[in-house]
Design an enzyme around this catalytic site. Structure first.
Site, PDB file in Angstrom:
ATOM      1  N   GLU A 172       1.170  -1.197   0.135  1.00  0.00           N
ATOM      2  CA  GLU A 172       0.248   0.404   0.158  1.00  0.00           C
ATOM      3  C   GLU A 172       1.120   1.269   0.276  1.00  0.00           C
ATOM      4  O   GLU A 172       0.186   2.551   0.321  1.00  0.00           O
ATOM      5  CB  GLU A 172      -1.173   0.455   1.210  1.00  0.00           C
ATOM      6  CG  GLU A 172      -1.960  -1.054   1.379  1.00  0.00           C
ATOM      7  CD  GLU A 172      -3.442  -0.980   2.188  1.00  0.00           C
ATOM      8  OE1 GLU A 172      -2.622  -0.509   3.207  1.00  0.00           O
ATOM      9  OE2 GLU A 172      -4.230  -1.138   2.048  1.00  0.00           O
TER      10      GLU A 172
ATOM     11  N   GLU B 249      -6.955  -7.137  -0.487  1.00  0.00           N
ATOM     12  CA  GLU B 249      -7.532  -6.978   0.997  1.00  0.00           C
ATOM     13  C   GLU B 249      -8.910  -7.383   0.969  1.00  0.00           C
ATOM     14  O   GLU B 249      -8.837  -6.017   0.186  1.00  0.00           O
ATOM     15  CB  GLU B 249      -6.287  -6.440   1.769  1.00  0.00           C
ATOM     16  CG  GLU B 249      -5.282  -6.868   2.054  1.00  0.00           C
ATOM     17  CD  GLU B 249      -4.316  -6.080   2.530  1.00  0.00           C
ATOM     18  OE1 GLU B 249      -5.074  -5.111   3.603  1.00  0.00           O
ATOM     19  OE2 GLU B 249      -3.227  -5.866   2.424  1.00  0.00           O
TER      20      GLU B 249
HETATM   21  C1  GAL Z   1      -4.067  -2.316   5.085  1.00  0.00           C
HETATM   22  C2  GAL Z   1      -3.161  -3.178   5.588  1.00  0.00           C
HETATM   23  C3  GAL Z   1      -3.557  -4.374   5.949  1.00  0.00           C
HETATM   24  C4  GAL Z   1      -4.202  -4.207   7.129  1.00  0.00           C
HETATM   25  C5  GAL Z   1      -5.405  -4.044   7.158  1.00  0.00           C
HETATM   26  C6  GAL Z   1      -6.230  -3.968   8.331  1.00  0.00           C
HETATM   27  O1  GAL Z   1      -4.286  -1.385   4.604  1.00  0.00           O
HETATM   28  O2  GAL Z   1      -2.337  -3.281   3.866  1.00  0.00           O
HETATM   29  O3  GAL Z   1      -1.645  -4.389   6.483  1.00  0.00           O
HETATM   30  O4  GAL Z   1      -3.212  -3.400   8.187  1.00  0.00           O
HETATM   31  O5  GAL Z   1      -4.943  -2.528   5.990  1.00  0.00           O
HETATM   32  O6  GAL Z   1      -6.366  -4.528   9.202  1.00  0.00           O
END
Ligand code: GAL
Length: 828
Positions: free
Chosen positions: A180, A249
């Site tokens: 990110e 994600e």
């Molecule tokens: C994203 C990040 C993950 C985790 C998630 C929240 O932005 O890439 O590593 O932190 O948020 O759980």
């Protein structure tokens, strides 16, 4: 002779690899494996957040849940806690983890980072890295890039050596560099841009033979696939039109801070987001998390991330099925996978009906598959599709694998809810499982006994002029750092003789202050501002006054531009303020520093000889701060997950047989703002549908079974920093006590109990239009009278049973409603 044998072996090995190697490429539709486009449904499971013993069953459940890939980050600071001292033992055995994924027949996605965020301490960076000369993280900086290169190369080499990339016959089909970065790049200016280009070139140079990805990086260099993270990614498109649409994600819930409430993302909404993503051309998505697990030891980041990293994921913290989420998604996966060919090859026709309603038809080789998507968060919508009417509930996606029959709707959950209860273990022996016998001893608070300038000669004490950042002093080997100084006041000193105020300007999570061996006060952050001013009054004595400030961290910052520069500890000013408005600034005094606690070593075993000499007391005190407690307990029978119920305690750390279970803080209650109802319709955010208001943020702490002795007692050690009362502490198991379900006519309902349990009784069952909710269900005028006996017959005594929800199974209800359903409640 030996030489030719070796040659033969080599040839055989090379052949073996060549035949098992798979080629991973991609086009604008999908990832291709050996030239075939694939639909990938993946889930995040982080190896250090469970145990090696748990991995095979987690992967098995993931596969049964319809996943075909597992994703993990790689955690640099876990592997290299101290400069060039590496560890890959136990649950840090990354090779074993990837091999276990392969053994289950799953693909792996390796997100190396090595910046990971992940609510992990310091975002995965080792603190020694910050303590190097002239270093700035995540930008064009030679010192940083050099270290990132060394670690990343080490991981890649390790994977190659074990043939773990698909190109060598292994399961890894994709790898990620950075994480990110696009979210923060702006803060680094041109240097940021050149850094991310360097990351891409460097990654490419590692020649891993599978594609590289970058998440949340809209301008990712062409050799990288840029991917989406978030609660919804259906509107995302990769900036390079020759890349597929990938979602790294999909947040299945959310994490929890100390003081936070329990997050909940409904199965309906999660399934909706997945349905829409595949409707709109996505071909790979990953649940972050599929199993969240536990932040053992000191790995929780933050500040203030809890020890539990349950995440409301489809597999709960202990590895149990989080039902109905797990089952509702499993069903969705089965349908999506059945359409793999058509979704990855078909021509696409979208139709917009207005009012947030749409349909998508995929056609390929004479077959068709359809999605009907209703993103209207208020209204159910009926469409006329090729002469037939379909009602699509508000905020849902319907799937019709042949464009004729609807087989799934994301808002209709036909999976049971499993009730998981924390219980006294079966066959609990009084005195061993509760009413535990405690022994205690105090933690010796460090105090200077001589003027600070001589303190450098004391064991374990470092002397320095001025105040130093906690990370620099501790290298993050402990949460605890003592800052100690001395002030001489003679009888003529204007500050002497009256009450003065000790003022400490602090970048602390928790601060305890002592003067002349007595605690004058403590302060900790309750709502998110980690910079505070501590003030307490005391009366100084004539002569030497000793000031001890104990600063405690609760997880280091893991997110944001330049997060590594977030100050920690006491950076001052530290002052004595007299009422006469005279002040003494102690900030540039000499300060003595001592890292860590005195009472225990890292494993909570007290093997330090100095420690083992000190005695334990049996008549334990209540509510005493800085106290060590020790007890023994028997291992609960069976295979249900084991937890420590630490209700009544304040804050501290727990160890079982030398394993650090993590930080505990049950005295920290969650805030208010829970709503009594939870509407899955409409965009999800972490504060929607929260529960557990006004209760301990985290009361139960996972003790994996592999930490326990089979045949003898277990030792539990607690370090209690705030002064709780251990008499309420107990050992519990997480038991699936009940299950209940609602299933609509036409579906097939699977009922089961988890672990080794069987369905012992059917408490309620009604097919028709039953009234009420779980534990208060009632039959209505519309009810098939055979329902209960049919269910008892099919399910009692079984681990699981499957029922067709229809009048054929239960007989007539006498009311002919289109909303007929089966409501059932069973005991395990
Ligand atoms: C994203 C990040 C993950 C985790 C998630 C929240 O932005 O890439 O590593 O932190 O948020 O759980």
């Amino acid at each position: 002779m030996m030489g030719s044998f070796r040659l033969l072996l080599l040839i055989f090995f090379a052949f073996y690899l060549a035949t098992n190697a798979t080629k991973v490429t991609y086009d604008n539709r999908a990832i291709q494996i050996d030239g075939e486009r694939k639909l990938i449904i993946s889930g995040s499971i982080h190896y250090p957040r469970s145990t090696t013993e748990m991995w095979p069953s987690l992967f098995k459940k993931a596969k049964e849940g319809g996943l075909n890939a597992i994703e993990t980050y790689v955690f640099w600071n876990a592997h290299e806690p101290l400069y060039r001292q590496y560890t890959f033992e136990g649950n840090l055995d990354l090779v074993k983890f990837i091999k276990a994924i392969q053994a289950e027949g799953l693909y792996a996605i390796l997100r190396i980072g090595p910046y990971v965020c992940a609510e992990w301490n310091y975002g995965g960076f080792p603190v020694w890295l910050n303590n190097m000369q002239n270093i700035t993280f995540r930008t064009q900086n030679d010192a940083f890039m050099n270290e990132m290169k060394i670690f990343t190369t080490k991981i890649v080499d390790m994977m190659k050596k074990n043939n773990l990339f698909a190109s060598e016959g292994g399961p890894i089909i994709m790898a990620q560099i950075e994480n990110e970065y696009g979210n923060v790049m702006g803060s680094y200016g041109d240097q940021g841009k050149s850094y991310i280009n360097w990351c891409a070139n460097f990654a490419e140079s590692l020649d891993i033979g599978v594609p590289w990805i970058m998440c949340q990086q809209d301008d990712a260099p062409k050799s990288m696939i840029n991917t989406c993270n978030g609660y919804y990614c259906d509107q995302f498109s990769p900036h390079d039109k020759s890349s597929p649409k990938l979602w790294t994600e999909n947040w299945s819930g959310w994490y929890k801070d100390w003081g936070g409430k329990d997050p909940h993302r409904t199965p309906e909404d999660l399934a909706f987001s997945v349905g829409r993503f595949y409707q709109y051309g996505g071909t790979l998505q990953n649940y972050y998390m599929y199993h969240g697990g536990t932040n053992f030891g000191r790995v929780a980041g933050g500040p203030y991330i809890t020890t539990s990293y349950d995440y409301d994921a489809p597999l709960d913290e202990y590895g149990n099925l989080n039902q109905p989420k797990y089952g509702h998604l499993k069903e969705l996966h089965t349908h999506l996978m059945s359409m793999e060919k058509i979704l990855t090859h078909g021509d696409v026709t979208n139709k917009d009906y207005g009012n947030w309603m749409s349909s998508t038809i995929y056609s390929y080789n004479g077959s068709r598959a359809c999605f009907f998507g209703n993103a209207n968060d208020k209204q159910d919508i009926t469409i006329d599709f090729e002469g037939k009417k379909f009602t699509v509930p508000s905020w849902s996606v319907s799937i019709l694998p042949d464009c004729v029959t609807e087989v799934y709707n994301t808002a209709r959950v036909n999976t049971q809810t499993s009730v998981m209860e924390k219980r006294m273990p079966e066959g609990a022996v009084r005195g061993l499982h509760y009413n535990l016998n405690w022994a205690w001893r105090t933690e010796r608070i460090e105090h200077l006994r001589c003027p600070v300038q001589y303190s450098g000669n004391l064991k374990g004490v470092t002397y320095a002029k001025g105040l130093i950042d906690q990370k620099v002093m501790t290298n993050d080997t402990s949460d605890y750092l003592y800052y100690m100084t001395s002030v001489y006041l003679n009888g003529n000193d204007p500050v002497w003789g009256e009450e003065v105020t000790l003022q400490v300007n602090c970048h602390c999570h928790v601060l305890h202050a002592f003067v002349n061996g007595r605690r004058i006060g403590s302060k900790w952050v309750k709502n998110g501002d980690f910079k505070f001013v501590f003030e307490r009054n005391f009366v100084p004595r004539v002569g030497m006054n000793y000031i001890t400030l104990l600063s405690v961290t609760v997880g280091l910052q893991n997110y944001g531009a330049n997060f590594e520069k977030t100050p920690n500890g006491i950076l001052g000013p530290v002052k004595l303020l007299a009422p006469s408005s005279i002040e003494k600034d102690l900030s540039n005094n000499g300060w003595a520093y001592k890292v860590g606690l005195n009472g225990m070593d890292e494993r909570g075993l007290g093997s330090d000889p100095e420690f083992s000499r000190r005695r334990w007391y049996m008549n334990w005190p209540k509510n005493r701060i800085f106290t060590w407690y020790k007890t023994e307990f028997a291992t609960p029978k069976g295979d249900d997950a084991v937890v420590l119920d630490l209700w009544g305690l304040g804050k501290g750390t727990a160890w079982v047989n030398g394993n650090n279970i993590g930080r505990y803080w049950p005295s920290f209650l969650s805030g208010d703002g829970c709503s009594s109802s939870c509407n899955y319709r409409g965009g999800y955010g972490a504060s929607k549908c929260e529960s557990n208001c006004g209760k301990p943020t985290q009361r139960w702490y996972h003790v994996p079974r592999s930490f326990l002795n089979k045949d003898c007692l277990n030792t539990l050690v607690l370090f209690e920093e705030f002064g709780g009362n251990p008499c309420l502490v107990s050992i519990k198991t997480v038991t699936n006590s009940k299950a209940h379900a609602n299933a609509y006519e036409g579906s097939s309902l699977e009922l089961s109990c988890q672990g080794k349990r069987v369905i012992s009784n059917v408490n309620f069952a009604s097919f028709g239009l039953p009234n009420g909710t779980f534990e208060s269900l009632e039959t209505s005028h519309c009810h098939a009278s055979n329902t209960l006996s049919v269910l008892k017959e099919a399910c009692t005594g079984q681990k699981s049973c499957s029922i067709d929800v229809s009048e054929k199974t239960f007989g007539s209800t006498g009311c002919k409603s289109s909303m007929q359903r089966l409501a059932v409640e069973v005991e395990c």
